[in-house]
Design a protein around this motif. Sequence first.
Motif, short mmCIF file in Angstrom:
data_model
loop_
_atom_site.label_atom_id
_atom_site.label_comp_id
_atom_site.label_asym_id
_atom_site.label_seq_id
_atom_site.Cartn_x
_atom_site.Cartn_y
_atom_site.Cartn_z
N GLY A 185 -3.21 6.34 -18.31
CA GLY A 185 -1.78 6.05 -18.17
C GLY A 185 -1.48 5.37 -16.84
N TRP A 186 -0.24 4.93 -16.72
CA TRP A 186 0.21 4.23 -15.52
C TRP A 186 1.45 4.91 -14.98
N GLY A 187 1.51 5.10 -13.66
CA GLY A 187 2.69 5.63 -13.01
C GLY A 187 3.85 4.65 -13.10
N VAL A 188 5.03 5.13 -12.83
CA VAL A 188 6.26 4.33 -12.98
C VAL A 188 6.21 3.07 -12.12
N VAL A 244 0.84 -1.20 0.00
CA VAL A 244 0.00 0.00 0.00
C VAL A 244 0.87 1.24 0.00
N SER A 245 0.34 2.30 -0.61
CA SER A 245 1.00 3.60 -0.54
C SER A 245 1.06 4.04 0.91
N ALA A 287 -4.06 7.14 -6.39
CA ALA A 287 -4.59 7.47 -7.71
C ALA A 287 -3.89 8.67 -8.34
N ARG A 288 -3.67 8.59 -9.63
CA ARG A 288 -3.19 9.66 -10.50
C ARG A 288 -1.76 10.13 -10.23
N GLY A 320 -0.08 6.01 -9.95
CA GLY A 320 -1.33 6.04 -10.71
C GLY A 320 -1.55 4.75 -11.48
N CYS A 321 -2.77 4.23 -11.45
CA CYS A 321 -3.12 2.95 -12.09
C CYS A 321 -4.24 3.19 -13.10
#
Length: 166
Positions: free
Chosen positions: A138-141, A24-25, A116-117, A122-123
Motif C-alpha cells: 500500500g501507499w501512504g496518503v 525528505v521526511s 517507510a510504512r 509509506g511507499c
Amino acid sequence: MWRDTLEPSFLTAENGRVHMNILVSHCFLGEPCRYDGASRLDRQIIELHRAGHNLIPVCPELLGGLDVPRSPAELQPDGRVLTQDGQDVTAAYRAGAERALEIARENGCTVAVLKARSPSCGCGEVYDGTFTHRAVPGWGVTARLLAGAGIEVMDEDHLQAWLFET
C-alpha cells in the motif's frame, strides 16, 4: 514553523553545487516530529546533502495540523486514517499531503525520500490498520499524492538501490 528548526546548512549544499532538490521526511534530519516525539536521523539522507543535493524537509502530519506527540495512526483498508484510539484523522493527513505537494512543486522536487510504512509516507508498504505492526502492500496518503503528481517516491529502505541506478 517546521523549517525554523532546521539549520540553514541543510537547505543549501555545502559545496554550492546542487544536483537536485529532494523532498525528505523531516524526521530523517533529526527533527522529533514522529507520533511518539522521536526522530529517525538517517545518515544516508545526510549523505545526499553532502553529495550536493538540496534537502527539502516536510512532515505531512505537522503540515496537516497534528501535534507531537500524538496517538499512533494507521491507514485503514477503506482509505481512512484512524488513530489507535479510534479518532478519524484522514482530513489532517490529506491536508498535510496537499501542503507537502505544494512545497515539492515550489522547490522543483522530482524525487522524495519518505519514512517507510508510515500512513502518510509509506511507499509500497504500510501497516495494515490493526496496530499489530503487520505490513501490507500500500501507499501512504502523501506518498500516493506525490507519486500521482509525477514525483519519484521511495523510502529509506530503497534509497541505496536508487542511488546505484542513477
